[in-house]
Design a protein around this motif. Structure first.
Motif, PDB file in Angstrom:
ATOM      1  N   GLY A 186       0.780  -1.229   0.000  1.00 44.24           N
ATOM      2  CA  GLY A 186       0.000   0.000   0.000  1.00 44.24           C
ATOM      3  C   GLY A 186       0.808   1.274   0.000  1.00 44.24           C
ATOM      4  N   ALA A 187       2.144   1.167   0.012  1.00 50.19           N
ATOM      5  CA  ALA A 187       2.989   2.366   0.068  1.00 50.19           C
ATOM      6  C   ALA A 187       3.241   2.988  -1.296  1.00 50.19           C
ATOM      7  CB  ALA A 187       4.321   2.034   0.743  1.00 50.19           C
ATOM      8  N   GLY A 188       2.726   2.389  -2.368  1.00 50.17           N
ATOM      9  CA  GLY A 188       2.846   2.989  -3.687  1.00 50.17           C
ATOM     10  C   GLY A 188       3.882   2.305  -4.563  1.00 50.17           C
ATOM     11  N   SER A 189       3.850   2.638  -5.861  1.00 49.51           N
ATOM     12  CA  SER A 189       4.694   1.957  -6.840  1.00 49.51           C
ATOM     13  C   SER A 189       5.986   2.703  -7.161  1.00 49.51           C
ATOM     14  CB  SER A 189       3.908   1.723  -8.139  1.00 49.51           C
ATOM     15  OG  SER A 189       3.524   2.955  -8.717  1.00 49.51           O
ATOM     16  N   SER A 392       8.378   0.017 -14.763  1.00 52.38           N
ATOM     17  CA  SER A 392       7.448  -0.911 -14.109  1.00 52.38           C
ATOM     18  C   SER A 392       6.692  -0.247 -12.973  1.00 52.38           C
ATOM     19  CB  SER A 392       8.225  -2.117 -13.573  1.00 52.38           C
ATOM     20  OG  SER A 392       9.382  -1.701 -12.861  1.00 52.38           O
ATOM     21  N   ILE A 393       5.406  -0.556 -12.855  1.00 56.01           N
ATOM     22  CA  ILE A 393       4.576  -0.109 -11.736  1.00 56.01           C
ATOM     23  C   ILE A 393       3.626  -1.255 -11.378  1.00 56.01           C
ATOM     24  CG2 ILE A 393       4.672   2.330 -12.418  1.00 56.01           C
ATOM     25  CD1 ILE A 393       1.742   1.996 -13.418  1.00 56.01           C
ATOM     26  N   TYR A 394       2.753  -1.007 -10.436  1.00 61.21           N
ATOM     27  CA  TYR A 394       1.643  -1.927 -10.192  1.00 61.21           C
ATOM     28  C   TYR A 394       0.408  -1.097  -9.894  1.00 61.21           C
ATOM     29  CZ  TYR A 394       1.945  -0.977  -5.180  1.00 61.21           C
ATOM     30  OH  TYR A 394       1.933  -0.358  -3.957  1.00 61.21           O
ATOM     31  N   THR A 395      -0.742  -1.691 -10.117  1.00 61.16           N
ATOM     32  CA  THR A 395      -2.007  -1.053  -9.784  1.00 61.16           C
ATOM     33  C   THR A 395      -2.836  -2.038  -8.964  1.00 61.16           C
ATOM     34  OG1 THR A 395      -2.994  -1.801 -11.868  1.00 61.16           O
ATOM     35  CG2 THR A 395      -2.015   0.403 -11.839  1.00 61.16           C
ATOM     36  N   THR A 396      -3.937  -1.559  -8.422  1.00 65.90           N
ATOM     37  CA  THR A 396      -4.854  -2.408  -7.664  1.00 65.90           C
ATOM     38  C   THR A 396      -6.202  -2.408  -8.366  1.00 65.90           C
ATOM     39  OG1 THR A 396      -3.709  -1.836  -5.618  1.00 65.90           O
ATOM     40  CG2 THR A 396      -5.883  -2.832  -5.407  1.00 65.90           C
ATOM     41  N   ASP A 397      -6.725  -3.592  -8.696  1.00 69.88           N
ATOM     42  CA  ASP A 397      -7.983  -3.661  -9.427  1.00 69.88           C
ATOM     43  C   ASP A 397      -9.183  -3.550  -8.490  1.00 69.88           C
ATOM     44  OD1 ASP A 397      -8.385  -6.159  -8.231  1.00 69.88           O
ATOM     45  OD2 ASP A 397      -7.827  -7.289 -10.022  1.00 69.88           O
ATOM     46  N   ASP A 401      -6.928  -6.742  -5.875  1.00 68.01           N
ATOM     47  CA  ASP A 401      -5.769  -7.532  -6.256  1.00 68.01           C
ATOM     48  C   ASP A 401      -4.700  -6.646  -6.901  1.00 68.01           C
ATOM     49  OD1 ASP A 401      -6.992  -9.929  -5.427  1.00 68.01           O
ATOM     50  OD2 ASP A 401      -8.029 -10.126  -7.353  1.00 68.01           O
ATOM     51  N   THR A 402      -3.455  -6.985  -6.678  1.00 66.26           N
ATOM     52  CA  THR A 402      -2.339  -6.241  -7.250  1.00 66.26           C
ATOM     53  C   THR A 402      -2.085  -6.719  -8.673  1.00 66.26           C
ATOM     54  OG1 THR A 402      -1.351  -6.015  -5.068  1.00 66.26           O
ATOM     55  CG2 THR A 402       0.082  -5.613  -6.947  1.00 66.26           C
ATOM     56  N   VAL A 403      -1.943  -5.762  -9.592  1.00 64.17           N
ATOM     57  CA  VAL A 403      -1.773  -6.077 -11.003  1.00 64.17           C
ATOM     58  C   VAL A 403      -0.501  -5.395 -11.507  1.00 64.17           C
ATOM     59  CG1 VAL A 403      -2.782  -5.933 -13.309  1.00 64.17           C
ATOM     60  CG2 VAL A 403      -4.270  -6.194 -11.301  1.00 64.17           C
ATOM     61  N   ALA A 404       0.395  -6.169 -12.108  1.00 63.01           N
ATOM     62  CA  ALA A 404       1.621  -5.606 -12.674  1.00 63.01           C
ATOM     63  C   ALA A 404       1.285  -4.738 -13.879  1.00 63.01           C
ATOM     64  CB  ALA A 404       2.576  -6.728 -13.077  1.00 63.01           C
TER      65      ALA A 404
END
Length: 471
Positions: A186-189, A392-397, A401-404
């Motif tokens: 949760g601290a960010g990408s 590279s980052i990630y997002t949350t759907d 869920d974490t999504v690359a």
């Protein structure tokens, strides 16, 4: 095109960048008996610290303890210092874009991921997709094997396809007091983006491919210093503990993209922060670790006599300013010719142009690609974000869920990892090179840039010249 002046930016731009956000003596609890503070072991014996004072981090290597309790219970007026916190946005990305890619860069549709990596292409880093020539690349000489880089940041999402098998999960560590591990939680990408710039492997086998880092065979150690609690910054005690630990773990460099803003030198917290980093940098150099630090995003001239930007201006810190193009794949000079797109030709401003937000001045050792932007064209429909750094980052759907994924960020936070990756390349070729030797090689091989020392220090990072000199 518009004048990309720092003066205009400082007057106020519609960009997500916070001002100075510091807290002295602030912590999770406000009572006098349960404060976070630092203990200076040069002013008090460890045995004299009361048992009811909780030691969060023992950093006796640099004569500091990060503690919680009642600071007045520790004997000696000079034995304790208030904690200081810095928020990531103070020195994090000055601007970012996480939206879809434009499909008008050339005649063959949406760009592959590596086609958007102008920062790697202008350095001839590796065999990138559709690379228009067959000349030797940096990676033909070295990919950074046998080295280790600490990313002291918001954590690294190691399930990203371009970061799998890159992060050392045994050495990685959480230095906050939350209950989670060293991943972002949760601290960010931000840390994930930085890790991709350093060590992305371009391993994604999807239709758009992946992204390539400067040193894809280096090992990343993730030291998380930010928690996922909204508005909570990084405590100085946590930061120093994370940095000292990186040196103890044999890291060749620590990449650090956190700062304390630009402030008058007479601010009460300045001596505390400066002394803590002075002790750390001396220790890091003894251990053979280069401390690579982003110069900051305030668009300010770092003048130690009047204002200071920490830790960039601490002796032993390798400070990196940011540059970036204007008009990459768009603009009045844009050409649809594929080769010109890929080689960074037809730009309004070159990739060595100082970014609108970057700090500058005597504390800059070199400049590197951090991304740039024409503020006046944002929202007009042109792909202005191509001038940022893609990684590279990630997002949350919607299910949590974490999504690359991939996205653009710009800031001196993106410039510093270009140099941290360069340290890995040097150390892979010269494992026994001292910190002074590594830093000197990077500076001596840097290319001349039009704006000179004020913005570029010794020059602009040049990886081809660097690895040639290091062989």
């Amino acid at each position: 095109m518009t004048d990309h002046s720092r003066r205009r930016f400082l007057k106020g731009a519609s960009i997500a960048m916070s001002g100075l956000a510091l807290g002295a003596g602030t912590g999770a609890a406000s009572s006098a008996e349960n404060q976070r503070f630092l203990v200076d072991l040069t002013a008090v014996d460890r045995s004299d610290v009361p048992n009811d004072v909780e030691i969060i981090h023992d950093v006796s290597e640099v004569d500091l303890l990060a503690a919680r309790g009642d600071p007045s219970s520790v004997p000696g007026a000079a034995s304790t210092m208030p904690e200081v916190t810095a928020h990531q946005d103070d020195n994090g990305p000055a601007i970012e874009h996480g939206g879809p890619k434009a499909n008008n860069h050339n005649f063959d549709g949406t760009a592959s991921n590596t086609e958007l990596q102008w920062d790697k292409r202008v350095q001839d880093v590796g065999d990138l997709t559709d690379k228009p020539d067959d000349e030797q690349t940096v990676h033909d000489t070295t990919k950074g094997a046998g080295t280790r880089i600490a990313v002291v940041d918001s954590g690294v999402y190691d399930a990203h396809p371009d970061l799998e098998d890159v992060v050392n999960d045994e050495l990685s560590e959480n230095f906050t007091t939350d209950r989670y591990d060293w991943r972002p939680n949760g601290a960010g990408s931000h840390g994930t983006h930085v890790a991709g710039i350093i060590a992305g492997t371009n391993s994604n086998d999807g239709p758009d491919g992946g992204i390539l880092g400067t040193a894809p065979e280096t090992e990343i150690v993730s030291h998380r210093i930010f928690s996922g609690v909204k508005g909570e910054g990084a405590y100085l005690g946590d930061v120093i503990a994370a940095l000292v630990s990186a040196a103890d773990k044999g890291c060749d460099a620590a990449n650090f993209s956190v700062g304390y803003g630009v402030a008058p030198t007479d601010e009460s917290w300045v001596p505390i922060v400066r002394e803590a980093y002075r002790r750390f940098t001396a220790y890091a150099r003894e251990k053979g670790m280069v401390f690579v630090n982003s110069a900051g995003n305030s668009g300010a001239n770092m003048t130690p006599e009047e204002t200071i930007s920490l830790p960039t201006e601490v002796e032993g810190t390798f400070g990196v300013s940011a540059t970036g193009p204007i008009g990459c794949g768009w603009g009045s000079n844009h050409d649809d010719n594929e080769e010109k797109w890929l080689t960074g030709d037809r730009l309004e401003e070159p990739t060595t142009q100082p970014a609108f937000y970057t700090n500058y001045g005597d504390a800059v050792d070199v400049s590197a690609a951090g991304g740039n932007a024409d503020l006046d064209v944002i929202g007009t429909g042109v792909p202005w974000y191509n001038d940022l750094v893609f990684s590279s980052i990630y997002t949350t759907d919607e299910n949590g869920d974490t999504v690359a994924g991939y996205g653009w960020k710009a800031g001196t936070s993106m410039a510093a990892p270009q140099v941290a990756g360069a340290v890995a390349l040097v150390r892979s070729l010269r494992p026994d090179a001292s910190v002074d030797e590594v830093e000197s090689l990077i500076q001596e091989t840097a290319s001349d840039a039009e704006e000179g020392e004020t913005y570029h220090g010794a020059g602009h990072l040049d990886l081809e010249r660097l690895v040639t000199a290091a062989e």
